[in-house]
Design an enzyme around this catalytic site. Structure first.
Site, PDB file in Angstrom:
ATOM      1  N   CYS A  79     -13.308  11.515  37.481  1.00 15.40           N
ATOM      2  CA  CYS A  79     -12.849  10.227  36.956  1.00 15.40           C
ATOM      3  C   CYS A  79     -13.040   9.104  37.998  1.00 15.40           C
ATOM      4  O   CYS A  79     -14.157   8.727  38.298  1.00 15.40           O
ATOM      5  CB  CYS A  79     -11.402  10.323  36.474  1.00 15.40           C
ATOM      6  SG  CYS A  79     -10.942   8.971  35.366  1.00 15.40           S
ATOM      7  N   HIS A 167     -11.380  14.677  32.726  1.00 16.78           N
ATOM      8  CA  HIS A 167     -10.464  15.489  33.538  1.00 16.78           C
ATOM      9  C   HIS A 167     -10.590  16.962  33.150  1.00 16.78           C
ATOM     10  O   HIS A 167     -10.085  17.369  32.105  1.00 16.78           O
ATOM     11  CB  HIS A 167      -9.017  15.021  33.347  1.00 16.78           C
ATOM     12  CG  HIS A 167      -8.730  13.708  33.999  1.00 16.78           C
ATOM     13  ND1 HIS A 167      -8.338  13.606  35.311  1.00 16.78           N
ATOM     14  CD2 HIS A 167      -8.819  12.440  33.521  1.00 16.78           C
ATOM     15  CE1 HIS A 167      -8.174  12.323  35.619  1.00 16.78           C
ATOM     16  NE2 HIS A 167      -8.455  11.600  34.556  1.00 16.78           N
ATOM     17  N   GLU A 169      -9.121  19.426  34.525  1.00 14.19           N
ATOM     18  CA  GLU A 169      -7.914  20.176  34.884  1.00 14.19           C
ATOM     19  C   GLU A 169      -6.860  20.208  33.776  1.00 14.19           C
ATOM     20  O   GLU A 169      -5.943  21.027  33.814  1.00 14.19           O
ATOM     21  CB  GLU A 169      -7.295  19.591  36.172  1.00 14.19           C
ATOM     22  CG  GLU A 169      -6.710  18.199  36.041  1.00 14.19           C
ATOM     23  CD  GLU A 169      -7.712  17.065  36.223  1.00 14.19           C
ATOM     24  OE1 GLU A 169      -7.282  15.933  36.481  1.00 14.19           O
ATOM     25  OE2 GLU A 169      -8.931  17.317  36.095  1.00 14.19           O
ATOM     26  N   GLY A 223      18.319  31.282  42.392  1.00 14.63           N
ATOM     27  CA  GLY A 223      17.063  30.858  41.780  1.00 14.63           C
ATOM     28  C   GLY A 223      15.877  31.619  42.351  1.00 14.63           C
ATOM     29  O   GLY A 223      15.995  32.361  43.335  1.00 14.63           O
ATOM     30  N   VAL A 224      14.719  31.385  41.748  1.00 17.24           N
ATOM     31  CA  VAL A 224      13.536  32.177  42.112  1.00 17.24           C
ATOM     32  C   VAL A 224      13.017  31.829  43.512  1.00 17.24           C
ATOM     33  O   VAL A 224      12.599  32.721  44.250  1.00 17.24           O
ATOM     34  CB  VAL A 224      12.432  32.036  41.033  1.00 17.24           C
ATOM     35  CG1 VAL A 224      11.857  30.642  40.983  1.00 17.24           C
ATOM     36  CG2 VAL A 224      11.321  33.051  41.241  1.00 17.24           C
TER      37      VAL A 224
END
Length: 509
Positions: A79, A167, A169, A223-224
């Protein structure tokens, strides 16, 4: 040493997504500001120029120094990156007559171009630009275009330099990962050796070498991120790691006991600290959300510091910092303007005079989960929804009291267990209940009630930056509402939040 792709960031909202896609190919990559990137060495096999909110014509538009890159190693402009290559090397970029934003059909004009190897001759891509390339330099070859954009992609003769106006992605570019694979694997020649197993082995070796016999302390949250960091450190240094898990009274129902048992089953050296009353006492009469966060954060630091000082000769503080936190701190646009006051354990390293170790600082959230899976982290922690650092403290709107927390824990427990029982939990990014500072009239039997309202929230997201409300089945909502009202004395009304982010946020406070 792993092969590496360098991504130069011009401030695009999609830059992190480029990196995540490259890593999906099991290739290591790093994001750096366009004006501050490392010296090129043999490990760097290619460079990607990101998009940008700027036009190439803006006076403040990014102007990267590509002298050591272009024509020397493979280069892909995305882009704005493509427009910069065209404009800077003799072409012309002009404002588009019609701004192209959204889906478009790209027609591949050069089937011999390695970048489009195996890609369908007409393929859907995602455009997001206000300028267009109107003239290309004499050594540029147009390789693809759309109905509105003549130069949809180009290749520079006798160089491994490419530009694409779309894009690759984003999800809406249906063959975007194939295009990135062609660049990263075929053109750059990267080895696909960036895997969870390789990360685990290398990180444990590095931790052993860095920490040796030093003692490390780590604050667990359930949490992880903190859990995966703890397992890596445990495998590296064993009992020289001490984990501290604080019950601030703002966790979910039975969470403190369940999570503590999970950690002990994993063999972790964990100290559990019941500090509920301390947190409740300090939250008395506080209603402002940021003041609540500060109170909870301050008390966590004090409790953690007191417990850590009971351990002799601690040299290191471990943190669950992940790669997006690192990128944000060195962003092309400068550090983020709003840093949550509960992020990690801010202020602790200075207060405790400790060195910091961050085993996950190279990983995105989805990679942390894959590494956790490799390490055998229990599913109840590995696939747990994100949970705010201040816990239920910011889901009890207004003043927090033990009674209100108990009400919310009961309602939330019914809701979350219901999501699990109906196979909805894993389809949702984050869910929870909020206790509103509102009481409404109800009728139970022959009696009028005047009780609290609970709002249920469930959203889908990939990273929490944007989110959409989840369309829960009506039958499920009817069942859960009925169960909460019948079983939780003190709540007589249930509502469902159908706001997306933006403009709303995921949490209410």
């Amino acid at each position: 040493m792993h092969n590496k792709i360098l991504i130069l960031d011009f401030g695009s909202q999609y830059t992190q997504l480029i990196a995540r896609r490259v890593r999906e190919l099991n290739v290591y990559c790093e994001i750096h500001p366009y004006n501050h990137y490392p010296e090129l060495d043999n490990s760097i096999k290619g460079v990607i120029l990101s998009g940008s909110p700027f036009s190439v014509h803006d006076p403040e538009a990014p102007k990267p120094d590509l002298e050591k890159i272009k024509g020397k190693i493979p280069l892909l402009g995305v882009c704005f990156g493509a427009q910069y290559l065209a404009q800077n090397f003799g072409g012309k970029v002009m404002p588009s007559q019609t701004r192209e934003y959204g889906r478009a059909m790209l027609t591949i004009g050069d089937n011999q171009c390695t970048l489009f190897k195996g890609v369908t001759s007409k393929t859907q891509v995602w455009m997001s630009h206000g300028d267009t390339i109107t003239e290309i330099p004499s050594d540029f070859l147009i390789t693809a275009g759309t109905e509105d954009v003549k130069v949809g992609a180009f290749h520079i003769k006798d160089e491994k330099t490419y530009g694409i106006q779309f894009h690759p992605e984003v999800y809406h570019t249906t063959e975007g990962l194939s295009i990135l694979r062609n660049f990263v694997i075929d053109i750059c020649g990267c080895q696909q050796d960036w895997t969870p197993a390789s990360f685990v082995n290398e990180t444990i070796d590095n931790l052993k070498s860095t920490l040796q016999n030093d003692k490390v302390v780590l604050g667990l949250s359930g949490g992880v991120d903190s859990s995966v960091a703890a397992l890596l450190l445990h495998q590296a240094i064993g009992t020289n790691l001490t984990c501290i898990f604080v019950d601030n009274g703002l966790l979910r129902k039975d969470e403190y006991r369940q999570v503590l048992n999970s950690y002990k089953t994993l063999g972790l050296n964990v100290i559990g600290v019941d500090a509920k009353q301390r947190f409740y006492d300090d939250l008395k009469n506080i209603t402002d959300p940021e003041a609540k966060r500060k109170s909870i954060g301050k008390n966590f630091i004090e409790v953690f510091d007191e417990e850590a000082h009971k351990i002799t000769n601690v040299k290191w503080l471990a943190q669950g910092t992940i790669y997006p936190d690192v990128i944000e701190s060195i962003s092309v646009n400068g550090p983020s303007a709003t840093i949550k006051s509960h992020h990690n354990v801010g202020g602790l390293p200075e207060k405790m005079n400790l060195k910091v170790v961050e085993p996950l600082r190279l990983l995105f959230k989805d990679e942390v989960r894959r590494v956790g899976n490799e390490l055998g982290l229990p599913v109840n922690i590995l696939h747990r929804h994100p949970f705010p650092g201040p816990g239920l403290g910011i889901r009890v709107l207004g003043e927090v009291t033990p009674d209100k927390v108990r009400l919310l824990q009961e309602a939330d427990n019914i809701y979350i267990n219901g999501l699990r029982q109906h196979d909805l939990y894993d389809k949702i990014w984050q869910a929870g209940a909020m206790l509103l500072p509102v009481q409404t009239v109800g009728v139970m039997g022959d009696e009028r009630t005047y009780e609290y309202v609970v709002a249920l929230r469930a959203v889908t997201s990939t990273d929490g930056m944007t989110a959409d409300w989840y369309h829960l089945p009506y039958e499920f909502m009817a069942k859960i509402s009925n169960e909460i009202i019948n079983k939780v004395k003190g709540i007589n009304r249930v509502v469902y939040d159908i706001s997306s982010k933006p403009p709303a946020t995921i949490e209410w406070e």
